[in-house]
Design a protein around this motif. Structure first.
Motif, short mmCIF file in Angstrom:
data_model
loop_
_atom_site.label_atom_id
_atom_site.label_comp_id
_atom_site.label_asym_id
_atom_site.label_seq_id
_atom_site.Cartn_x
_atom_site.Cartn_y
_atom_site.Cartn_z
N HIS A 211 -0.39 4.53 8.77
CA HIS A 211 -0.92 2.99 8.59
C HIS A 211 -1.81 2.76 7.27
O HIS A 211 -1.50 1.87 6.77
N GLN A 212 -2.40 3.94 6.78
CA GLN A 212 -3.18 3.70 5.57
C GLN A 212 -3.55 5.00 4.79
O GLN A 212 -3.53 6.12 5.74
N ALA A 213 -3.55 5.29 3.50
CA ALA A 213 -3.65 6.39 3.09
C ALA A 213 -4.63 5.99 1.85
O ALA A 213 -4.24 5.21 1.12
N ARG A 214 -5.78 6.86 1.58
CA ARG A 214 -6.42 6.77 0.29
C ARG A 214 -6.43 8.35 -0.24
O ARG A 214 -6.78 9.13 0.61
N VAL A 215 -6.17 8.15 -1.30
CA VAL A 215 -6.19 9.63 -2.32
C VAL A 215 -6.86 9.41 -3.55
O VAL A 215 -6.71 8.35 -4.19
N ALA A 216 -7.73 10.46 -3.77
CA ALA A 216 -8.41 10.28 -5.09
C ALA A 216 -8.46 11.96 -5.60
O ALA A 216 -8.45 12.77 -5.07
N VAL A 217 -8.21 11.69 -7.05
CA VAL A 217 -8.20 12.90 -7.81
C VAL A 217 -9.05 13.01 -8.76
O VAL A 217 -9.61 12.14 -9.51
N THR A 218 -9.69 14.49 -8.99
CA THR A 218 -10.44 14.47 -10.00
C THR A 218 -10.03 15.81 -10.85
O THR A 218 -9.12 16.53 -10.39
N GLY A 219 -10.72 15.98 -11.84
CA GLY A 219 -10.35 17.05 -12.85
C GLY A 219 -9.36 16.88 -13.65
O GLY A 219 -8.86 17.58 -14.70
N GLU A 231 -0.69 6.31 -2.83
CA GLU A 231 -1.21 5.44 -1.41
C GLU A 231 0.05 4.43 -0.92
O GLU A 231 0.29 4.33 0.19
N GLN A 232 0.48 3.74 -1.92
CA GLN A 232 1.52 2.89 -1.78
C GLN A 232 2.81 3.41 -1.19
O GLN A 232 3.36 2.85 -0.11
N ALA A 233 3.23 4.41 -1.93
CA ALA A 233 4.35 5.19 -1.22
C ALA A 233 4.34 5.55 0.09
O ALA A 233 5.27 6.14 0.90
N LEU A 234 3.23 5.74 0.66
CA LEU A 234 2.89 6.06 2.13
C LEU A 234 2.81 5.40 2.99
O LEU A 234 3.07 5.47 4.16
#
Ligand SMILES: Cc1cc2nc3c(=O)[nH]c(=O)nc-3n(C[C@H](O)[C@H](O)[C@H](O)COP(=O)(O)OP(=O)(O)OC[C@H]3O[C@@H](n4cnc5c(N)ncnc54)[C@H](O)[C@@H]3O)c2cc1C
Length: 287
Positions: A211-219, A231-234
């Motif tokens: 229904h919803q995915a939030r993904v965040a990347v560091t480094g 997020e959109q692709a999921l």
């Protein structure tokens, strides 16, 4: 190297700290755990005339969970977060990220407020803050304001906090039902800073699709970022979409390229660790 000379004050209230900060004319710096600021001072990358130690200020050291979510005081250490059963229940990816920070000595001193305010490109907690869609409370001379995670990180070592503001609280909204979260990290073997760290929060709908995915990347880039392409692709898709979605983890990002890792390698790590974080988060959402 030794830091340049500085004065040291340890106010016992927020109002006093704010007064000292505004009287310093931009020459003072707040210090919490000191594990980012002191190395910078030793390298003379920061030379504050005065250090304002905020650790004696009461009321900034609590972890609270209620129906609205998780509230953490700015002075709560990474070790306190990593060992808190309340945090582990409310937001597993935050526990996982905190326990992967540096080593025990770092975690015993480093605070969540300092970790976010510093906006280190390789810091762990910024990614979780973004993926949880959190917000901070900042106090300045003219009162309090709320800053959303999506507006908080501006650039390398730069946030939306004003010079005379103190971050007092971090809020993480309660997770929606059937949400799983996870943090996956590839760390530098010496410092344990993130060469790549990925925080993922996945909510599944009634039919089992995402229904919803939030993904965040560091480094990977100059600051932690939300991987919106992933997020959109999921959205609306099933678990079979993870692999292709994760391929978009570094899309549009000017990846850091330094002695620790090339830009190309960092982009590769971002894709691999995005897939891993998503797979764990989805599994937890479905459990
Ligand atoms: C050997 C080593 C390994 C490390 N490994 C990792 C790692 O793997 N992952 C990781 O994420 N971090 C790592 N760190 C950094 C560590 O987690 C720091 O403690 C953290 O980033 C900063 O928190 P602090 O409380 O020490 O902040 P400080 O160093 O005291 O402050 C950092 C900055 O934030 C500002 N600040 C602090 N508190 C506030 C506040 N409440 N309001 C406004 N501004 C504030 C200060 O003025 C300063 O500019 C490592 C550090 C070391 C020395």
């Amino acid at each position: 190297m030794y830091p340049a000379k500085f004065d040291y004050v340890a106010p016992s209230s927020l109002d006093e700290a704010l007064r000292l900060l505004s009287e310093s004319g931009g020459e003072a710096k707040l210090i919490a755990g000191g594990h980012s600021l002191l190395p910078m001072m030793k390298l003379r990358l920061a030379q504050p005339a005065t250090l304002i130690d905020i650790r004696k200020i009461p009321g900034l050291n609590e972890i609270r969970v209620d129906a609205g979510g998780l509230t953490i005081g700015a002075l709560v250490t990474q070790a306190q977060i990593a060992s808190s059963p309340e945090v582990a229940r409310a937001l597993p990816m935050l526990s996982e990220a905190a326990e992967k920070v540096g080593d025990l000595q770092v975690r015993n001193k480093g605070t969540i407020g300092g970790s976010l305010a510093h906006s280190d490109p390789a810091g762990d907690l910024p990614a979780v803050f973004l993926a949880a869609d959190g917000e901070v409370i900042a106090r300045g001379a003219s009162g309090e304001r709320t800053i959303r995670a999506t507006d908080f990180f501006v650039d390398i070592l730069t946030t939306a906090l004003e010079e005379n503001e103190i971050l007092t609280q971090i809020r993480f909204p309660a997770l929606a039902p059937r949400t799983g979260t996870a943090y996956a990290k590839f760390d530098h073997p010496a410092s344990h800073y993130a060469l790549t760290g990925v925080a993922a929060a996945v909510t599944v709908g009634d039919g089992g699709s995402i229904h919803q995915a939030r993904v965040a990347v560091t480094g990977v880039g100059v600051k932690a970022y939300r991987a919106e392409g992933v997020e959109q692709a999921l959205t609306g898709r099933g678990g079979d979409a993870l692999q292709a979605a994760a391929e978009r983890a570094a899309d549009g990002v000017d990846c850091n390229d330094d002695i620790h890792a090339s830009a190309e390698y960092r982009a590769h790590l971002a894709r691999v660790f995005t897939r891993r974080a998503l797979a764990t988060a989805l599994e937890r959402a479905q459990a």
